[in-house]
Design a protein around this motif. Structure first.
Motif, PDB file in Angstrom:
ATOM      1  N   PHE A  81       0.808  -1.216   0.000  1.00  0.00           N
ATOM      2  CA  PHE A  81       0.000   0.000   0.000  1.00  0.00           C
ATOM      3  C   PHE A  81       0.845   1.272   0.000  1.00  0.00           C
ATOM      4  CE2 PHE A  81      -2.608  -3.326   1.891  1.00  0.00           C
ATOM      5  CZ  PHE A  81      -3.792  -3.203   1.161  1.00  0.00           C
ATOM      6  N   PHE A  82       2.105   1.187  -0.455  1.00  0.00           N
ATOM      7  CA  PHE A  82       2.987   2.359  -0.395  1.00  0.00           C
ATOM      8  C   PHE A  82       2.473   3.510  -1.248  1.00  0.00           C
ATOM      9  CE2 PHE A  82       4.508  -0.285  -3.813  1.00  0.00           C
ATOM     10  CZ  PHE A  82       4.868   0.593  -4.821  1.00  0.00           C
ATOM     11  N   ILE A  83       1.816   3.214  -2.377  1.00  0.00           N
ATOM     12  CA  ILE A  83       1.288   4.285  -3.223  1.00  0.00           C
ATOM     13  C   ILE A  83       0.108   4.972  -2.548  1.00  0.00           C
ATOM     14  CG2 ILE A  83       0.121   4.788  -5.405  1.00  0.00           C
ATOM     15  CD1 ILE A  83       3.071   4.373  -5.738  1.00  0.00           C
ATOM     16  N   ALA A  84      -0.801   4.199  -1.953  1.00  0.00           N
ATOM     17  CA  ALA A  84      -1.938   4.782  -1.237  1.00  0.00           C
ATOM     18  C   ALA A  84      -1.461   5.648  -0.075  1.00  0.00           C
ATOM     19  CB  ALA A  84      -2.854   3.671  -0.733  1.00  0.00           C
ATOM     20  N   ILE A  85      -0.394   5.216   0.596  1.00  0.00           N
ATOM     21  CA  ILE A  85       0.144   5.989   1.715  1.00  0.00           C
ATOM     22  C   ILE A  85       0.820   7.256   1.205  1.00  0.00           C
ATOM     23  CG2 ILE A  85       1.848   5.957   3.574  1.00  0.00           C
ATOM     24  CD1 ILE A  85       1.273   2.910   3.780  1.00  0.00           C
ATOM     25  N   LEU A  86       1.608   7.145   0.136  1.00  0.00           N
ATOM     26  CA  LEU A  86       2.273   8.322  -0.429  1.00  0.00           C
ATOM     27  C   LEU A  86       1.271   9.365  -0.901  1.00  0.00           C
ATOM     28  CD1 LEU A  86       5.332   7.099  -2.545  1.00  0.00           C
ATOM     29  CD2 LEU A  86       5.333   8.832  -0.762  1.00  0.00           C
ATOM     30  N   ASN A  87       0.173   8.902  -1.483  1.00  0.00           N
ATOM     31  CA  ASN A  87      -0.865   9.816  -1.987  1.00  0.00           C
ATOM     32  C   ASN A  87      -1.831  10.251  -0.896  1.00  0.00           C
ATOM     33  OD1 ASN A  87       0.265   9.573  -4.519  1.00  0.00           O
ATOM     34  ND2 ASN A  87      -1.153   7.998  -5.204  1.00  0.00           N
ATOM     35  N   GLU A  88      -1.507   9.938   0.350  1.00  0.00           N
ATOM     36  CA  GLU A  88      -2.285  10.340   1.522  1.00  0.00           C
ATOM     37  C   GLU A  88      -3.730   9.856   1.464  1.00  0.00           C
ATOM     38  OE1 GLU A  88      -1.730  14.560   1.885  1.00  0.00           O
ATOM     39  OE2 GLU A  88       0.253  14.316   2.765  1.00  0.00           O
ATOM     40  N   LYS A  89      -3.925   8.673   0.886  1.00  0.00           N
ATOM     41  CA  LYS A  89      -5.239   8.033   0.909  1.00  0.00           C
ATOM     42  C   LYS A  89      -5.367   7.077   2.095  1.00  0.00           C
ATOM     43  CE  LYS A  89      -6.027   7.972  -4.116  1.00  0.00           C
ATOM     44  NZ  LYS A  89      -6.283   7.076  -5.286  1.00  0.00           N
ATOM     45  N   LEU A  90      -4.234   6.749   2.727  1.00  0.00           N
ATOM     46  CA  LEU A  90      -4.233   5.737   3.777  1.00  0.00           C
ATOM     47  C   LEU A  90      -3.182   6.068   4.835  1.00  0.00           C
ATOM     48  CD1 LEU A  90      -5.223   2.905   4.767  1.00  0.00           C
ATOM     49  CD2 LEU A  90      -3.354   1.935   3.418  1.00  0.00           C
ATOM     50  N   ILE A  91      -3.574   5.939   6.093  1.00  0.00           N
ATOM     51  CA  ILE A  91      -2.654   6.006   7.231  1.00  0.00           C
ATOM     52  C   ILE A  91      -2.896   4.754   8.059  1.00  0.00           C
ATOM     53  CG2 ILE A  91      -2.020   7.232   9.338  1.00  0.00           C
ATOM     54  CD1 ILE A  91      -2.952   9.810   8.025  1.00  0.00           C
ATOM     55  N   VAL A  92      -1.831   4.054   8.411  1.00  0.00           N
ATOM     56  CA  VAL A  92      -1.959   2.815   9.178  1.00  0.00           C
ATOM     57  C   VAL A  92      -1.151   2.945  10.460  1.00  0.00           C
ATOM     58  CG1 VAL A  92      -1.611   0.322   9.183  1.00  0.00           C
ATOM     59  CG2 VAL A  92      -2.240   1.474   7.060  1.00  0.00           C
ATOM     60  N   LYS A  93      -1.799   2.594  11.598  1.00  0.00           N
ATOM     61  CA  LYS A  93      -1.114   2.557  12.883  1.00  0.00           C
ATOM     62  C   LYS A  93      -1.040   1.110  13.338  1.00  0.00           C
ATOM     63  CE  LYS A  93      -2.501   7.192  14.390  1.00  0.00           C
ATOM     64  NZ  LYS A  93      -3.199   7.987  15.444  1.00  0.00           N
ATOM     65  N   VAL A  94       0.167   0.621  13.538  1.00  0.00           N
ATOM     66  CA  VAL A  94       0.395  -0.741  14.024  1.00  0.00           C
ATOM     67  C   VAL A  94       1.089  -0.626  15.372  1.00  0.00           C
ATOM     68  CG1 VAL A  94       1.378  -2.992  13.517  1.00  0.00           C
ATOM     69  CG2 VAL A  94       0.655  -1.521  11.639  1.00  0.00           C
ATOM     70  N   GLY A  95       0.357  -0.862  16.452  1.00  0.00           N
ATOM     71  CA  GLY A  95       0.940  -0.662  17.779  1.00  0.00           C
ATOM     72  C   GLY A  95       1.317   0.794  17.955  1.00  0.00           C
ATOM     73  N   ASP A  96       2.602   1.036  18.201  1.00  0.00           N
ATOM     74  CA  ASP A  96       3.089   2.408  18.383  1.00  0.00           C
ATOM     75  C   ASP A  96       3.659   3.006  17.098  1.00  0.00           C
ATOM     76  OD1 ASP A  96       2.435   2.307  21.090  1.00  0.00           O
ATOM     77  OD2 ASP A  96       4.375   1.404  21.610  1.00  0.00           O
ATOM     78  N   THR A  97       3.595   2.269  15.998  1.00  0.00           N
ATOM     79  CA  THR A  97       4.171   2.731  14.722  1.00  0.00           C
ATOM     80  C   THR A  97       3.085   3.311  13.831  1.00  0.00           C
ATOM     81  OG1 THR A  97       5.885   1.021  14.827  1.00  0.00           O
ATOM     82  CG2 THR A  97       5.499   2.055  12.685  1.00  0.00           C
ATOM     83  N   THR A  98       3.301   4.540  13.367  1.00  0.00           N
ATOM     84  CA  THR A  98       2.362   5.187  12.445  1.00  0.00           C
ATOM     85  C   THR A  98       2.991   5.248  11.060  1.00  0.00           C
ATOM     86  OG1 THR A  98       1.409   6.542  14.200  1.00  0.00           O
ATOM     87  CG2 THR A  98       1.055   7.276  11.934  1.00  0.00           C
ATOM     88  N   ILE A  99       2.291   4.695  10.084  1.00  0.00           N
ATOM     89  CA  ILE A  99       2.771   4.685   8.701  1.00  0.00           C
ATOM     90  C   ILE A  99       1.962   5.701   7.920  1.00  0.00           C
ATOM     91  CG2 ILE A  99       3.270   3.257   6.689  1.00  0.00           C
ATOM     92  CD1 ILE A  99       2.973   0.790   8.472  1.00  0.00           C
ATOM     93  N   ASN A 100       2.594   6.811   7.570  1.00  0.00           N
ATOM     94  CA  ASN A 100       1.938   7.831   6.753  1.00  0.00           C
ATOM     95  C   ASN A 100       2.927   8.370   5.738  1.00  0.00           C
ATOM     96  OD1 ASN A 100       3.614   9.609   8.188  1.00  0.00           O
ATOM     97  ND2 ASN A 100       1.999  10.115   9.665  1.00  0.00           N
ATOM     98  N   ALA A 101       2.523   9.389   4.981  1.00  0.00           N
ATOM     99  CA  ALA A 101       3.370   9.919   3.915  1.00  0.00           C
ATOM    100  C   ALA A 101       4.681  10.473   4.460  1.00  0.00           C
ATOM    101  CB  ALA A 101       2.609  10.995   3.138  1.00  0.00           C
ATOM    102  N   ASN A 102       4.674  10.992   5.678  1.00  0.00           N
ATOM    103  CA  ASN A 102       5.880  11.584   6.256  1.00  0.00           C
ATOM    104  C   ASN A 102       6.843  10.523   6.788  1.00  0.00           C
ATOM    105  OD1 ASN A 102       4.959  14.223   5.762  1.00  0.00           O
ATOM    106  ND2 ASN A 102       3.773  14.236   7.675  1.00  0.00           N
ATOM    107  N   SER A 103       6.316   9.453   7.345  1.00  0.00           N
ATOM    108  CA  SER A 103       7.180   8.429   7.948  1.00  0.00           C
ATOM    109  C   SER A 103       7.536   7.309   6.977  1.00  0.00           C
ATOM    110  CB  SER A 103       6.489   7.825   9.172  1.00  0.00           C
ATOM    111  OG  SER A 103       5.299   7.140   8.793  1.00  0.00           O
ATOM    112  N   LEU A 104       6.918   7.326   5.793  1.00  0.00           N
ATOM    113  CA  LEU A 104       7.064   6.196   4.870  1.00  0.00           C
ATOM    114  C   LEU A 104       8.516   5.945   4.485  1.00  0.00           C
ATOM    115  CD1 LEU A 104       5.648   4.027   3.167  1.00  0.00           C
ATOM    116  CD2 LEU A 104       5.488   5.698   1.324  1.00  0.00           C
ATOM    117  N   ALA A 105       9.245   6.980   4.108  1.00  0.00           N
ATOM    118  CA  ALA A 105      10.623   6.802   3.629  1.00  0.00           C
ATOM    119  C   ALA A 105      11.498   6.132   4.690  1.00  0.00           C
ATOM    120  CB  ALA A 105      11.217   8.147   3.218  1.00  0.00           C
ATOM    121  N   GLY A 106      11.415   6.610   5.933  1.00  0.00           N
ATOM    122  CA  GLY A 106      12.226   6.039   6.997  1.00  0.00           C
ATOM    123  C   GLY A 106      11.851   4.598   7.311  1.00  0.00           C
TER     124      GLY A 106
END
Length: 547
Positions: free
Chosen positions: A154-179
Motif C-alpha cells: 500500500f505504499f502508493i496509497a500511503i504516499l498519496n495520503e489516501k491511507l494512514i496505518v497505525k500498528v501498535g506504536d508505529t504510524t505509517i503515513n506519507a511523512n514516515s514512509l521513507a524512513g
C-alpha cells in the motif's frame, strides 16, 4: 478457553462511512459482511470484489471467532455482533452440528443495537467499523510482519495520503514512509517497495503518462534505471494497492518501475480479472477472455515500449580481476605501508636470495585499422582489419550473449591518401566495388563520418529483434551495414526489417545489405529496431558511411 485472559486483536478504520443497513435485514454492508458468503456490491475504485476476504480474520483466530462493531455515518446507528465458524461434526445423537454460530439477538438473528447492552470494551464511539479477532494467535514478530505487508502493498496509497496505518506504536503515513521503508524493506530481498518508492519519487526517474489508454482512461508509468534495481514494475490499481510485480523484461539495463491505473474504465476492467487474492491479472476470468487478453497484451507492450525508449549511457566500466588486488596496495591505507616495510626487513635478514626484486612494467600500445567502405556509391561491401593479435576493446566489443557494443570508425583522412580524383581508393577490399567505381570516374568522394558511440543489444531472441543505437561526430544522412561476427570474421546479417524507433518509419534495405538512408546526429543517438530472418541470436557489428 481455559486461560485467565484471551488475547484479542482489534482492527479499526476511521474517516469511513461505517457499515450501512444495520436495521435493513438482508440489505446493506452489514448483512454482506456478517451473514452472506461471496457477495459484494463495491464499485471499481474499491479494494475487494468477491466477498471472500472477510473470512481472512478467522484464520488468525485460534477460536475461529470474530466480533464486529460499527457506527453508521448517515443515521448514527450502532451495532455489535459476533460470528464463530467452527467445524461441523456428528454429535452424540448422530446429528450433524451447525458450523456457524452468532452472538447477538436471538430473534431473527439480529445484531445488538442498544449501546447500553454493548460491553464498553467493544463500544464504538466514532464513525467507522471495528473488527475484534478473538483468540488471536499472536507471534513474536506479528507487528513487524503487518508493517512490512502494509509497506509492500500500500505504499502508493500511503504516499498519496489516501491511507494512514497505525500498528501498535508505529504510524505509517506519507511523512514516515521513507524512513520505515529504509528500516524494514531496503535490505530485505523479499521486499521491493523501497526500490518502487524511489522510482515513484526521485527526480531523475522517467515519467510516461498516457491520458486515455485504449479509451479506458489514464495510466501512469514511472521508471528509474539503476544497476542494483530488480528489473520489476509494480502493477498498482487506482486504490493505491499493488497487485503484483511484473518481470520478464529484456533490457540491457536494470531498473525499477511503477504502473498506476488511474482511469475508471481501466480499473473496472482490471478488477474483473483479479483473483480473490488480488495478486494477479488473469484475463481468463473476464466474460470475454480473448478481448481481455488483447488488452493485457497491449498494456504489457506499452510498458515494454516505454522502458526500451530509455537510453542508459555508462561512460565508465569497472573490471575486477580476480586475484589482482593482492598485488595492488591501497595508497590511503598506512597499515599496508608498515606491513611492506616489515616484510622487506624480514626478507633482508634471511639473505640476498630473499631480497625483493624490481619489477619493470612496459605499456604496449596496439592500433586498430579503420573500417573502410569500398565503392559506396554502387555497392556496400565493407571489411575490417586489426593489427595481428590485437583488438581494441574500445572500438569493437562482442559477446556470446548477443550484445555488441563499440565505436566502429568510418573512412577518415588517412584512408584517402591513396585516392585519386575519381573517388577510387587504393585499398585491398572488395574487387567488385573497385571495378564499379573505376567505371564511374565522375563520382564525388564520399563525405567523412565517424562513429563516436554505438550500441547493439538483443531485445527479443525469439523474434531476432535487436536495437542499434548510433551517434556520429557530424550530422547528416547515410547508410549502415550490419554483420554477424564469428570467430574468424563476419558476414552480412540477414536483415528482415529496420524501423527508426523515434519515428516508427521503416528504413529501406538495399542490395548487399545496404540499409538507409538513415539520419545521424552529433549530439544524440539514432535508435533503430532491427529484425533478422529466422530465430537468430548472435554478436553483431555495425558500420556507417555518409551519403
Amino acid at each position: 478457553m481455559e486461560l485467565e485472559t484471551i488475547p484479542f486483536l482489534k482492527i479499526s478504520d476511521y474517516n469511513t462511512t461505517g457499515l450501512t443497513g444495520v436495521n435493513e435485514g438482508q440489505r446493506g454492508g452489514w448483512h454482506n459482511l456478517i451473514k452472506s458468503v461471496g457477495s459484494s456490491d463495491k464499485d471499481s475504485h474499491s479494494g475487494g470484489s468477491f466477498g471472500i476476504g472477510k473470512h481472512a480474520p478467522f484464520a488468525c483466530s485460534d477460536l475461529r471467532t470474530v466480533f464486529y462493531g460499527t457506527k453508521e455515518a448517515d443515521t448514527g446507528a450502532e451495532a455489535f455482533q459476533g460470528v464463530a465458524k467452527l467445524v461441523t461434526y456428528i454429535n452424540e445423537h448422530d446429528e450433524p452440528t451447525q458450523g456457524t454460530g452468532y452472538f447477538g439477538m436471538i430473534e431473527k438473528n439480529r445484531p445488538i443495537t442498544e449501546t447500553v447492552e454493548i460491553n464498553e470494551f467493544f463500544r464504538r464511539t466514532d464513525i467507522g467499523t471495528d473488527i475484534f479477532i478473538a483468540g488471536f494467535n499472536e507471534k513474536g514478530s506479528w507487528e513487524e510482519k503487518i508493517i512490512k505487508s502494509v509497506l509492500e502493498n500500500f505504499f502508493i496509497a500511503i504516499l498519496n495520503e489516501k491511507l494512514i496505518v497505525k500498528v501498535g506504536d508505529t504510524t505509517i503515513n506519507a511523512n514516515s514512509l521513507a524512513g520505515l521503508l529504509e528500516k524494514y524493506t531496503k535490505n530485505d530481498p523479499e521486499c521491493l517497495s523501497y526500490h518502487y518508492y524511489e522510482a515513484y519519487t526521485l527526480s531523475n526517474r522517467y515519467h510516461f503518462p498516457n491520458k486515455d489508454f485504449l479509451g479506458l482512461g489514464e495510466i501512469d508509468l514511472f521508471v528509474l534505471p539503476g544497476k542494483d534495481l530488480p528489473k520489476r514494475v509494480a502493477m498498482v490499481r487506482g486504490t493505491g494497492m499493488k497487485i503484483y510485480d511484473k518481470g520478464s523484461f529484456r533490457t540491457p539495463f536494470k531498473f525499477a518501475g511503477v504502473l498506476i491505473a488511474k482511469g475508471e474504465g481501466i480499473n473496472d476492467f482490471l478488477r474483473k480479472i483479479e483473483p480473490p487474492t488480488h495478486s494477479a491479472w488473469e484475463p481468463d476470468r473476464h466474460e470475454n477472455p480473448e478481448e481481455a487478453k488483447a488488452i493485457i497484451r497491449k498494456l504489457y507492450s506499452w510498458i515494454n515500449e516505454q522502458v526500451r525508449s530509455i537510453t542508459v549511457v555508462t561512460d565508465e566500466e569497472e573490471l575486477d580481476v580476480e586475484g589482482l588486488s593482492q598485488y595492488l596496495a591501497d595508497k590511503d591505507d598506512p597499515s599496508l605501508e608498515v606491513q611492506a616495510q616489515q616484510e622487506i626487513v624480514q626478507n633482508s635478514s634471511e639473505g640476498e636470495k630473499a631480497a625483493p626484486k624490481d619489477i619493470e612494467i612496459d605499456i604496449n600500445y596496439r592500433t586498430v585499422k579503420q573500417t573502410v567502405f569500398v565503392g559506396i556509391n554502387e555497392s556496400f561491401d565493407v571489411y575490417q582489419e586489426t593489427a595481428a593479435g590485437a583488438e581494441d576493446p574500445e572500438d569493437v566489443q562482442g559477446g556470446g550473449d548477443g550484445s555488441t557494443e563499440g565505436s566502429v570508425r568510418g573512412s577518415g583522412e588517412e584512408d584517402n591518401k591513396g585516392q585519386d580524383t575519381s573517388g577510387h581508393k587504393e585499398q585491398t577490399g572488395s574487387s567488385q566495388g573497385r571495378e564499379k567505381n573505376e567505371g564511374n570516374n565522375s563520382a564525388a568522394p564520399s563525405k567523412n563520418m565517424r562513429l563516436v558511440r554505438s550500441r547493439i543489444f538483443c531485445i527479443d531472441p525469439n523474434t531476432s529483434l535487436y536495437k542499434v543505437s548510433i551517434q556520429t561526430d557530424v550530422e547528416g544522412s547515410g547508410y549502415i551495414g550490419i554483420k554477424v561476427i564469428g570467430e574468424v570474421g563476419g558476414e552480412p546479417a540477414p536483415v528482415k526489417s529496420v524501423i527508426v524507433q523515434q519515428t516508427g518509419e521503416s528504413v529501406n534495405i538495399g542490395k548487399n545489405g545496404k540499409i538507409g538512408p538513415v539520419s545521424f546526429y552529433k549530439d544524440k543517438k539514432s535508435d533503430l529496431l532491427v529484425t533478422l530472418e529466422g530465430s537468430l541470436r548472435c554478436a553483431l557489428e555495425v558500420a556507417i558511411h555518409a551519403n
